[in-house]
Design a protein around this motif. Structure first.
Motif, short mmCIF file in Angstrom:
data_model
loop_
_atom_site.label_atom_id
_atom_site.label_comp_id
_atom_site.label_asym_id
_atom_site.label_seq_id
_atom_site.Cartn_x
_atom_site.Cartn_y
_atom_site.Cartn_z
N HIS A 74 -44.73 -38.81 24.99
CA HIS A 74 -44.73 -38.50 26.42
C HIS A 74 -43.69 -37.46 26.80
N ARG A 101 -52.78 -27.57 26.05
CA ARG A 101 -53.46 -28.25 27.16
C ARG A 101 -53.03 -29.71 27.25
N ALA A 102 -52.75 -30.30 26.11
CA ALA A 102 -52.24 -31.68 26.11
C ALA A 102 -50.85 -31.73 26.76
N VAL A 104 -49.81 -29.66 29.16
CA VAL A 104 -50.08 -29.52 30.59
C VAL A 104 -50.49 -30.87 31.17
N ASP A 105 -51.31 -31.60 30.44
CA ASP A 105 -51.74 -32.93 30.90
C ASP A 105 -50.56 -33.89 31.03
N ILE A 106 -49.60 -33.81 30.10
CA ILE A 106 -48.41 -34.67 30.20
C ILE A 106 -47.65 -34.36 31.48
N TYR A 107 -47.45 -33.06 31.76
CA TYR A 107 -46.76 -32.68 33.00
C TYR A 107 -47.51 -33.23 34.22
N LYS A 108 -48.83 -33.13 34.22
CA LYS A 108 -49.61 -33.61 35.35
C LYS A 108 -49.48 -35.12 35.50
N LYS A 109 -49.57 -35.86 34.39
CA LYS A 109 -49.46 -37.32 34.43
C LYS A 109 -48.08 -37.76 34.90
N TYR A 120 -43.39 -26.11 32.93
CA TYR A 120 -44.82 -26.32 33.20
C TYR A 120 -45.55 -24.98 33.22
N THR A 129 -54.49 -21.70 31.15
CA THR A 129 -55.17 -22.35 32.26
C THR A 129 -55.57 -21.28 33.28
#
Length: 173
Positions: A74, A101-102, A104-109, A120, A129
């Motif tokens: 994480h 991209r994974a 980026v997804d961690i930052y979003k979560k 980010y 993106t």
């Protein structure tokens, strides 16, 4: 036996003494690996990664990046470091994009995918993106006067994937 903190401190101090000695670095790497078997001190794998960078041992470097990423799933910073090393060693491709991209997804979560979060923005840029270019432009428009913001602004003004991965950014004026 030495405490984990002492073991790490002793090994890190040795690095300073053997940094230009290949045989000394390899012996130190073996000792760090042994210490890792006896301790869960998170600084030890990072120390071994540093040694592998100095030795330019790409296979070992990637293995250490994978180990740190597995232990810190994480952590966007550690995941990003893994992606950057993989791209630097293995080249750019679909797997690389998926890695970024994974991140980026961690930052979003985590709720840290913020328009002025430079880490980010870098992840979004390397993940290509759709909003990455606009994120960089927005940062440049809104950066403050602190040294770090000026440095980030300069990097975003001159961003290319190749420059970022190689670390070959133009000098600040």
């Amino acid at each position: 036996p030495a405490s984990p903190a002492t073991a790490y401190d002793d090994l890190a101090e040795r690095l300073e003494r053997v940094i230009t000695d290949e045989a000394g670095l390899k012996a130190l790497r073996d000792d760090v690996t042994s210490a890792m078997r006896e301790s869960d001190d998170e600084r030890l794998p990072r120390l071994r990664l540093t040694i592998n960078q100095i030795l330019q041992d790409k296979a070992a470097l990637l293995a250490d990046c994978d180990l740190l990423a597995e232990r810190n799933p994480h952590s966007p910073g550690i995941q990003m470091q893994r992606c950057i090393y993989r791209e630097g060693v293995l080249g750019f491709g679909d797997e690389t994009l998926a890695c970024y991209r994974a991140v980026v997804d961690i930052y979003k979560k985590q709720g840290t995918a913020l328009p002025l979060n430079p880490n980010y923005i870098i992840a979004a840029s390397l993940a290509e993106t759709p909003d990455a270019e606009e994120l960089r432009r927005n940062y440049v428009r809104n950066a403050g006067d602190s040294h770090i913001e000026k440095m980030n602004k300069h990097y975003f003004e001159h961003y290319t994937r190749e420059r970022f991965i190689s670390g070959d950014m133009p000098p600040m004026p």
